[in-house]
Design an enzyme around this catalytic site. Sequence first.
Site, PDB file in Angstrom:
ATOM      1  N   SER A  87      -4.538   1.851   2.873  1.00 31.55           N
ATOM      2  CA  SER A  87      -4.571   1.966   1.180  1.00 31.55           C
ATOM      3  C   SER A  87      -3.246   1.563   0.811  1.00 31.55           C
ATOM      4  O   SER A  87      -2.411   1.524   1.200  1.00 31.55           O
ATOM      5  CB  SER A  87      -5.243   3.253   0.640  1.00 31.55           C
ATOM      6  OG  SER A  87      -4.132   4.422   0.915  1.00 31.55           O
ATOM      7  N   ASP A 129      -7.204  -2.174   2.145  1.00 34.50           N
ATOM      8  CA  ASP A 129      -8.040  -1.732   1.264  1.00 34.50           C
ATOM      9  C   ASP A 129      -7.660  -1.956  -0.234  1.00 34.50           C
ATOM     10  O   ASP A 129      -6.252  -1.586  -0.380  1.00 34.50           O
ATOM     11  CB  ASP A 129      -8.409  -0.413   1.595  1.00 34.50           C
ATOM     12  CG  ASP A 129      -9.802   0.127   1.073  1.00 34.50           C
ATOM     13  OD1 ASP A 129     -10.612  -0.670   0.446  1.00 34.50           O
ATOM     14  OD2 ASP A 129      -9.963   1.231   0.815  1.00 34.50           O
ATOM     15  N   ASP A 160      -9.724  -6.018  -5.320  1.00 31.08           N
ATOM     16  CA  ASP A 160     -10.511  -5.336  -6.226  1.00 31.08           C
ATOM     17  C   ASP A 160     -10.516  -5.769  -7.756  1.00 31.08           C
ATOM     18  O   ASP A 160      -9.850  -5.198  -8.244  1.00 31.08           O
ATOM     19  CB  ASP A 160     -10.537  -3.636  -6.324  1.00 31.08           C
ATOM     20  CG  ASP A 160     -11.585  -2.847  -6.894  1.00 31.08           C
ATOM     21  OD1 ASP A 160     -12.416  -3.616  -7.537  1.00 31.08           O
ATOM     22  OD2 ASP A 160     -11.603  -1.682  -6.920  1.00 31.08           O
ATOM     23  N   HIS A 187     -16.090   7.450  -4.543  1.00 34.32           N
ATOM     24  CA  HIS A 187     -14.985   7.418  -3.727  1.00 34.32           C
ATOM     25  C   HIS A 187     -14.394   9.058  -3.786  1.00 34.32           C
ATOM     26  O   HIS A 187     -14.362   9.516  -4.896  1.00 34.32           O
ATOM     27  CB  HIS A 187     -13.890   6.796  -4.664  1.00 34.32           C
ATOM     28  CG  HIS A 187     -13.836   5.243  -4.407  1.00 34.32           C
ATOM     29  ND1 HIS A 187     -13.920   4.271  -5.323  1.00 34.32           N
ATOM     30  CD2 HIS A 187     -13.826   4.590  -3.335  1.00 34.32           C
ATOM     31  CE1 HIS A 187     -13.930   3.043  -4.840  1.00 34.32           C
ATOM     32  NE2 HIS A 187     -13.913   3.140  -3.565  1.00 34.32           N
ATOM     33  N   GLY A 188     -14.470   9.541  -2.665  1.00 34.26           N
ATOM     34  CA  GLY A 188     -14.120  10.904  -2.548  1.00 34.26           C
ATOM     35  C   GLY A 188     -15.172  11.880  -3.032  1.00 34.26           C
ATOM     36  O   GLY A 188     -14.514  13.047  -3.100  1.00 34.26           O
ATOM     37  N   GLY A 204     -16.497   4.406   0.208  1.00 35.40           N
ATOM     38  CA  GLY A 204     -16.902   5.947  -0.150  1.00 35.40           C
ATOM     39  C   GLY A 204     -17.948   6.505   0.863  1.00 35.40           C
ATOM     40  O   GLY A 204     -18.976   7.164   0.402  1.00 35.40           O
ATOM     41  N   ASP A 247     -12.984   7.891   4.990  1.00 30.72           N
ATOM     42  CA  ASP A 247     -11.647   8.451   5.531  1.00 30.72           C
ATOM     43  C   ASP A 247     -11.844  10.187   5.120  1.00 30.72           C
ATOM     44  O   ASP A 247     -11.121  10.970   5.749  1.00 30.72           O
ATOM     45  CB  ASP A 247     -10.412   8.087   4.544  1.00 30.72           C
ATOM     46  CG  ASP A 247     -10.929   7.750   3.254  1.00 30.72           C
ATOM     47  OD1 ASP A 247     -11.862   8.253   2.767  1.00 30.72           O
ATOM     48  OD2 ASP A 247      -9.914   7.137   2.351  1.00 30.72           O
TER      49      ASP A 247
HETATM   50 ZN   LIG Z   1     -13.140   1.581  -2.223  1.00 29.18          ZN
END
Ligand SMILES: [Zn+2]
Length: 310
Positions: A50, A83, A105, A179-180, A211, A255
Site C-alpha cells: 500500500s 495497491d 484508484d 475496507h477494514g 476489503g 490483509d
Molecule cells: Zn482497496
Amino acid sequence: MALCSIKELLAHAAEGEYTVGAFNVCNMDTLGAVLAAARQERSPVILQMSMGARRFVPSIPAFVALMKWMAEETPVPVALNHDHCPTPQAAAEAIGWGFSGAMFDGSQLPYAENARQTRRLAAWAHERGACIEAELGRLPGFEDEVFAEHADFTDPALAARFVEETGCDSLAVSVGTSHGGVKADGPLPLDFGVLGAIHSALPGYPLVLHGAASLPEELLRSVNELGGKVPPVRNCSEEDIARTGRLGVCKANMDVDNFLCFTREVRRVLQDAPEQYDPRRYLGPAREAFAEEVRHKMRCVCGCAGKSWL
Ligand SMILES: [Zn+2]
C-alpha cells in the site's frame, strides 16, 4: 524463475474459476510469511504493498529488489502489485521500481475523468509490460488515504463500458465488502445479484475484490482477550467471499485478518513471557501465525491452493 505478470496469474484464475489472494506485505517477516504459505500450498500469489507500506519500509527500491529476489526463489507463480495509488504518477513510479502492476484508484473522480486518467496510464503501463487495476464504485471504510462512509455499488453496464474505454487489465468492484470493516450487527451481505450482473456484462474478465478480509468474531476476540482493544467491526463472511471465484473474482485483497493473527501472537508471547526482549522471540511466532492465516485463505476462501502451474 517464478516472477510472473499479473495478467498471467489473473488469466489462469479466470480460466479455473478461482481467486488469487493478494496479501499486503510491509517488512521481511510479512513477505517471508506470504511466500512460505504460497510455497507450502503450491499456490500462485500476489505480493501487494500500500502507499502506507511504501512509506514504512526504509528503502522502497531495496524492498522491491528483495521482493523480486525472494519471488524468484519461490517455485510458484508470484507477481508484485502496488495497491491504491491515488494518482497515475504514484502508479507509474511503482512500475518504474519494478512492480508488475499497480492499482490506480480514480473511483472518487467523475466517471469521465477516472476513465481518461486510467486509459492514459494503462497505455503507458502496457508499453512496459505492466498491468493496471482500476476501480469503479466505492467501498465503505478506511484504508490508508482512502476513506468513504457509504458503499456505492458498481454499475454493471458502466463497468463494461469503462473496461472497453480504458483497456484496464482488471477492475475492482464494490459489491458489499468494506475496507477494514464497518460497524454492523452481523457479517455484511455480499450482493451476489450485482456481482453476477457485472460478471455477465464482462464474461471472462478479471474482477477484483478489495476489503476481502472477514474479521471473524473469534479472531477479534482472541486478540482482545490478550489485552487488545480492536473495535468490533464486521465485514463479508469467508463463506461469501469463497463463492465469488465462480463469478469472475480473480483477485482478492486480504490483509486485516493476517495482521490480527500477527498481533495476537506478539501479544501472546509478551504476556506469557514478559521477561523476553529479543524481537526474534515474538516476531518468529507472529510470522508463523501470519503464514498460517494466509494458508487458510488460500485453501478455504480463495481456492488457489494447489493451482500453481510451475
Ligand atoms: Zn482497496
